[in-house]
Write a protein that holds these residues in place. Structure first.
Motif, short mmCIF file in Angstrom:
data_model
loop_
_atom_site.label_atom_id
_atom_site.label_comp_id
_atom_site.label_asym_id
_atom_site.label_seq_id
_atom_site.Cartn_x
_atom_site.Cartn_y
_atom_site.Cartn_z
N GLY A 113 0.80 -1.21 0.00
CA GLY A 113 0.00 0.00 0.00
C GLY A 113 0.84 1.27 0.00
N MET A 114 0.23 2.35 -0.45
CA MET A 114 0.89 3.64 -0.54
C MET A 114 0.84 4.36 0.80
SD MET A 114 0.13 6.71 -3.29
CE MET A 114 -1.59 6.86 -2.83
N LEU A 115 1.85 5.17 1.08
CA LEU A 115 1.87 6.04 2.25
C LEU A 115 1.84 7.49 1.78
CD1 LEU A 115 4.56 4.43 4.60
CD2 LEU A 115 2.12 4.55 5.00
N VAL A 116 1.01 8.31 2.38
CA VAL A 116 0.93 9.73 2.04
C VAL A 116 1.07 10.54 3.31
CG1 VAL A 116 -0.49 11.56 1.07
CG2 VAL A 116 -0.58 9.27 0.07
N PHE A 117 2.06 11.44 3.34
CA PHE A 117 2.22 12.39 4.43
C PHE A 117 2.10 13.78 3.82
CE2 PHE A 117 4.54 8.60 5.62
CZ PHE A 117 4.08 8.36 6.90
N SER A 118 1.00 14.43 4.03
CA SER A 118 0.76 15.69 3.35
C SER A 118 -0.14 16.57 4.20
CB SER A 118 0.10 15.43 1.99
OG SER A 118 -0.26 16.64 1.35
N SER A 119 0.08 17.87 4.13
CA SER A 119 -0.87 18.80 4.73
C SER A 119 -1.96 19.11 3.71
CB SER A 119 -0.16 20.10 5.16
OG SER A 119 0.44 20.73 4.05
N GLY A 120 -3.10 19.57 4.18
CA GLY A 120 -4.23 19.82 3.30
C GLY A 120 -4.09 21.11 2.50
N THR A 121 -4.96 21.27 1.52
CA THR A 121 -4.99 22.49 0.73
C THR A 121 -5.67 23.60 1.52
OG1 THR A 121 -7.10 21.90 -0.30
CG2 THR A 121 -5.09 21.14 -1.39
N THR A 122 -5.50 24.85 1.07
CA THR A 122 -6.15 25.98 1.73
C THR A 122 -6.88 26.83 0.70
OG1 THR A 122 -4.30 27.54 1.48
CG2 THR A 122 -4.26 26.08 3.39
N SER A 123 -7.93 27.51 1.15
CA SER A 123 -8.62 28.46 0.30
C SER A 123 -8.14 29.89 0.55
CB SER A 123 -10.14 28.39 0.52
OG SER A 123 -10.44 28.58 1.90
N SER A 124 -7.48 30.12 1.69
CA SER A 124 -6.93 31.44 2.00
C SER A 124 -5.80 31.28 3.00
CB SER A 124 -8.01 32.36 2.57
OG SER A 124 -7.46 33.61 2.95
N GLY A 125 -4.58 31.65 2.63
CA GLY A 125 -3.45 31.54 3.55
C GLY A 125 -2.53 30.40 3.18
N ASN A 126 -1.51 30.21 4.02
CA ASN A 126 -0.50 29.18 3.78
C ASN A 126 -1.04 27.79 4.11
OD1 ASN A 126 1.27 31.31 3.25
ND2 ASN A 126 2.01 31.37 5.36
N SER A 127 -0.56 26.81 3.38
CA SER A 127 -0.86 25.43 3.76
C SER A 127 0.06 25.02 4.90
CB SER A 127 -0.72 24.49 2.56
OG SER A 127 0.60 24.50 2.07
N GLY A 128 -0.29 23.94 5.58
CA GLY A 128 0.45 23.51 6.76
C GLY A 128 1.84 23.00 6.44
N MET A 129 2.77 23.24 7.36
CA MET A 129 4.14 22.77 7.22
C MET A 129 4.21 21.27 7.49
SD MET A 129 7.52 23.94 9.42
CE MET A 129 7.39 25.65 8.92
N VAL A 130 5.11 20.59 6.82
CA VAL A 130 5.40 19.18 7.09
C VAL A 130 6.83 19.11 7.60
CG1 VAL A 130 5.64 16.87 6.12
CG2 VAL A 130 3.80 18.37 5.33
N MET A 131 7.03 18.59 8.79
CA MET A 131 8.36 18.52 9.40
C MET A 131 8.71 17.06 9.69
SD MET A 131 8.34 21.75 12.06
CE MET A 131 10.07 21.47 12.47
N ILE A 132 9.89 16.66 9.25
CA ILE A 132 10.42 15.33 9.57
C ILE A 132 11.81 15.56 10.13
CG2 ILE A 132 11.11 13.08 8.66
CD1 ILE A 132 9.05 13.45 6.45
N GLY A 133 12.06 15.15 11.34
CA GLY A 133 13.37 15.39 11.93
C GLY A 133 13.59 14.53 13.16
N SER A 134 14.83 14.35 13.51
CA SER A 134 15.18 13.65 14.74
C SER A 134 15.44 14.69 15.83
CB SER A 134 16.40 12.75 14.53
OG SER A 134 17.52 13.53 14.12
N GLY A 135 15.33 14.27 17.07
CA GLY A 135 15.49 15.18 18.19
C GLY A 135 16.95 15.47 18.51
N ALA A 136 17.15 16.53 19.27
CA ALA A 136 18.49 16.87 19.74
C ALA A 136 18.93 15.86 20.80
CB ALA A 136 18.50 18.29 20.32
N ALA A 137 20.24 15.64 20.90
CA ALA A 137 20.78 14.65 21.83
C ALA A 137 21.76 15.31 22.80
CB ALA A 137 21.49 13.53 21.06
N THR A 138 21.72 14.89 24.05
CA THR A 138 22.69 15.31 25.07
C THR A 138 23.54 14.11 25.42
OG1 THR A 138 21.12 16.94 25.95
CG2 THR A 138 22.97 16.31 27.37
N GLY A 139 24.85 14.21 25.24
CA GLY A 139 25.73 13.07 25.52
C GLY A 139 25.71 12.02 24.44
N GLY A 140 25.23 12.35 23.27
CA GLY A 140 25.19 11.40 22.15
C GLY A 140 25.10 12.18 20.86
N ARG A 141 24.65 11.55 19.80
CA ARG A 141 24.52 12.23 18.53
C ARG A 141 23.07 12.19 18.06
NH1 ARG A 141 27.55 8.01 14.35
NH2 ARG A 141 26.02 6.33 14.46
#
Length: 189
Positions: A113-141
């Protein structure tokens, strides 16, 4: 008080030879003024053990497409719609839990099956941000992020596309690929 509490099962009976099993509805009622009632499903806290698991599953079938599982937050006519949070458990002494989102392997004659990660469309204004990231680490990487395309056995390999946004009235979106900074030594190559 000395041993376990009793079990509670809420279920409909099995169907007969030519019918279907009955539906279950857990819902709070509508309101004419004010908030509708909250619905809470959860296991209790445990002392000297672990909290009980919760499983939402759809039964298997033998005809047609499989039944779907839908989790949707509430809409609002005057304010922002309800938030939806899926978060693994915190391990205060060790690691937090894993979170896996994936489709099942295909059968003998299908595709996965397909995977979709997307914010929706808008009729006025910016569409939503999509963020993919790992967290900051203390004492590691910081955790690595990998974007990979699986291998195949026929046809051209699948492509990986990274594209910034177009604009009808202003400059198109920038695209930056930058190695990590090494504040004490070298930056990444």
């Amino acid at each position: 008080t000395a041993t376990s509490s009793g079990s509670l099962k809420i279920r409909t009976a099995n169907s007969g030879a030519n019918g279907v099993s009955g539906m279950l509805v857990f819902s709070s009622g509508t309101t004419s003024s004010g908030n509708s009632g909250m619905v809470m499903i959860g296991s209790g806290a445990a002392t000297g053990g672990r909290g009980g698991s919760i499983a939402l599953t759809v039964g298997s079938g033998e005809s047609g497409a499989g039944g779907y599982l839908r989790v949707e937050s509430g809409a609002s006519k005057t304010h922002t719609g309800g938030a939806l949070t899926i978060e693994s458990g915190e391990g205060t002494a060790t690691s937090s839990g894993s979170l896996k989102i994936r489709t099942a392997n295909s059968g003998a004659n299908g595709v996965s099956g397909m995977l979709v990660f997307s914010s929706g469309t808008t009729s006025s204004g910016n569409s939503g941000m999509v963020m993919i990231g790992s967290g900051a680490a203390t004492g590691g990487r910081g955790g690595s992020i990998a974007l990979t395309v699986g291998s195949g056995e026929s046809g051209a390999g699948g492509y990986l596309r990274v594209e910034s946004g177009a604009s009808k009235t202003h400059t198109g979106g920038a695209l930056t690929i930058e190695s990590g900074e090494g504040t004490a030594t070298s930056s990444g190559s």
